[in-house]
Design a protein around this motif. Structure first.
Motif, mmCIF file in Angstrom:
data_model
loop_
_atom_site.group_PDB
_atom_site.id
_atom_site.type_symbol
_atom_site.label_atom_id
_atom_site.label_comp_id
_atom_site.label_asym_id
_atom_site.label_seq_id
_atom_site.Cartn_x
_atom_site.Cartn_y
_atom_site.Cartn_z
ATOM 1 N N PRO A 90 0.799 -1.233 0.000
ATOM 2 C CA PRO A 90 0.000 0.000 0.000
ATOM 3 C C PRO A 90 0.825 1.273 0.000
ATOM 4 N N GLU A 91 1.980 1.233 0.675
ATOM 5 C CA GLU A 91 2.849 2.403 0.755
ATOM 6 C C GLU A 91 4.211 1.959 1.281
ATOM 7 N N VAL A 92 5.205 2.785 1.082
ATOM 8 C CA VAL A 92 6.523 2.582 1.697
ATOM 9 C C VAL A 92 6.782 3.795 2.571
ATOM 10 N N THR A 93 7.009 3.543 3.859
ATOM 11 C CA THR A 93 7.118 4.629 4.830
ATOM 12 C C THR A 93 8.573 4.875 5.221
ATOM 13 N N VAL A 94 8.791 5.982 5.903
ATOM 14 C CA VAL A 94 10.140 6.362 6.333
ATOM 15 C C VAL A 94 10.385 5.823 7.744
ATOM 16 N N PRO A 95 11.483 5.084 7.959
ATOM 17 C CA PRO A 95 11.778 4.579 9.301
ATOM 18 C C PRO A 95 11.916 5.703 10.324
ATOM 19 N N ARG A 96 11.497 5.419 11.548
ATOM 20 C CA ARG A 96 11.559 6.408 12.631
ATOM 21 C C ARG A 96 12.992 6.885 12.868
ATOM 22 N N PHE A 97 13.958 5.977 12.727
ATOM 23 C CA PHE A 97 15.357 6.311 13.018
ATOM 24 C C PHE A 97 16.216 6.289 11.744
ATOM 25 N N GLU A 98 15.653 6.792 10.659
ATOM 26 C CA GLU A 98 16.392 6.766 9.389
ATOM 27 C C GLU A 98 17.663 7.614 9.445
ATOM 28 N N ALA A 99 17.616 8.759 10.090
ATOM 29 C CA ALA A 99 18.804 9.619 10.167
ATOM 30 C C ALA A 99 19.950 8.888 10.861
ATOM 31 N N GLU A 100 19.633 8.177 11.935
ATOM 32 C CA GLU A 100 20.655 7.397 12.652
ATOM 33 C C GLU A 100 21.177 6.262 11.767
ATOM 34 N N LEU B 260 20.991 -1.737 12.263
ATOM 35 C CA LEU B 260 21.277 -0.527 11.505
ATOM 36 C C LEU B 260 20.205 0.541 11.720
ATOM 37 N N TYR B 261 18.918 0.121 11.696
ATOM 38 C CA TYR B 261 17.795 1.053 11.742
ATOM 39 C C TYR B 261 17.121 1.155 13.105
ATOM 40 N N GLY B 262 17.529 0.370 14.069
ATOM 41 C CA GLY B 262 16.907 0.401 15.388
ATOM 42 C C GLY B 262 15.643 -0.425 15.432
ATOM 43 N N LEU B 263 14.509 0.190 15.158
ATOM 44 C CA LEU B 263 13.212 -0.494 15.102
ATOM 45 C C LEU B 263 12.514 -0.124 13.805
ATOM 46 N N LEU B 264 11.869 -1.127 13.206
ATOM 47 C CA LEU B 264 11.200 -0.918 11.928
ATOM 48 C C LEU B 264 9.756 -1.391 11.974
ATOM 49 N N ILE C 17 13.756 0.198 3.604
ATOM 50 C CA ILE C 17 15.148 -0.022 4.013
ATOM 51 C C ILE C 17 15.969 -0.529 2.833
ATOM 52 N N ARG C 18 17.279 -0.395 2.961
ATOM 53 C CA ARG C 18 18.208 -0.859 1.936
ATOM 54 C C ARG C 18 18.997 -2.051 2.462
ATOM 55 N N PRO C 19 19.467 -2.928 1.585
ATOM 56 C CA PRO C 19 20.195 -4.125 2.046
ATOM 57 C C PRO C 19 21.453 -3.760 2.828
ATOM 58 N N TYR C 20 21.725 -4.525 3.868
ATOM 59 C CA TYR C 20 22.888 -4.307 4.717
ATOM 60 C C TYR C 20 23.139 -5.581 5.504
#
Length: 254
Positions: A20-30, A112-116, A122-125
């Motif tokens: 339905p959508e792709v959202t921005v992770p809460r801790f994307e900057a980190e 990497l992202y904390g909580l999702l 997200i990108r592969p890592y």
């Protein structure tokens, strides 16, 4: 009720599922700062740091180097991970309503992202919780994330009724002040074991598959209270009332 699962080490390179959508992770900057820090390591350094072979180290060197590339489009987290838990969740069978329900009732850990949330892009890592980044003051990622995640996590569980179904691996507790989590919300922990050598043992692959199947069961059936978990059965696993204690619920292979 909110459900909590671990990330996986293996990830897809792209996702073709319609969501339905792709959202921005809460801790994307980190996460971007973490990825930048990881991009400074050579393949040989990553081999040691991540405890992987040369091929996987080289792959992840490229992942971090190209992390912010325009061609590296974010994938919804639930579709990005490919480990045993996620294979059993089987997001390819989800409807749009299933994804939207999951978005409100499921969290996925990430070093990497904390909580999702499931639809967070997200990108592969590849990363481990015991990695120490100089940019993070030499702290392990477990210690780095703990003060950032604990209040947020507790607040989200309370927002969903104050009950957490913990289907994550034991090490993920180290991302939080777990004593506070257990003190402030109700934590129900399903445990999956099989009879082996005269006793009940944890078989890792069975445990992972059961965690995935129970997560799928919760999301598909819109289970909103722990009592709904009593009906869960899969491949001979069912709730063992006698051996369950408090909120530690034991599911055994009968």
């Amino acid at each position: 009720m909110l459900t909590f699962i671990s990330c996986a080490k293996t990830m897809a390179s792209r996702c073709t599922l319609s969501v339905p959508e792709v959202t921005v992770p809460r801790f994307e900057a980190e996460a971007l700062q973490n990825a930048l820090a990881m991009s400074k390591y050579s393949a040989s350094e990553l081999e040691s740091l991540l405890r992987v072979n040369a091929k996987i180290a080289a792959e992840n060197r490229l992942r971090y180097h190209d992390f912010c590339s325009e061609d590296n489009r974010p994938m919804p987290a639930l579709c990005a991970y490919t480990g045993a838990v996620f294979k059993r969740i089987a997001p390819k069978t989800f409807t749009a309503d299933d994804f939207l329900y999951a978005q409100q009732h499921l969290f996925i850990t990430s070093f990497l992202y904390g909580l999702l949330r499931p639809l967070d892009g997200i990108r592969p890592y590849r990363l481990e919780g015991d990695v120490r980044l100089p940019e993070r003051g030499g702290k392990t990622l477990f210690d780095y994330w703990k003060p950032l995640l604990t209040d947020f996590f507790i607040g989200e569980v309370k927002r969903q009724g104050g009950v957490l179904v913990n289907l994550a691996s034991a090490e993920m507790k180290e991302l939080f002040d777990w004593k506070r989590v257990e003190a402030e919300v109700r934590v129900v922990t399903p445990d999956f074991r099989v009879w082996k050598d005269g006793g009940l043992k944890t078989v890792v692959i069975y445990a992972k598959m059961c965690r995935g199947e129970m997560t799928r069961f919760i999301l598909k059936n819109r289970i909103d209270s722990p009592d709904g978990l009593r009906a869960f059965t899969w491949e001979g696993f069912s709730l063992d009332e006698e051996r369950s204690t408090g909120d530690h619920w034991l599911f055994t292979l009968q």
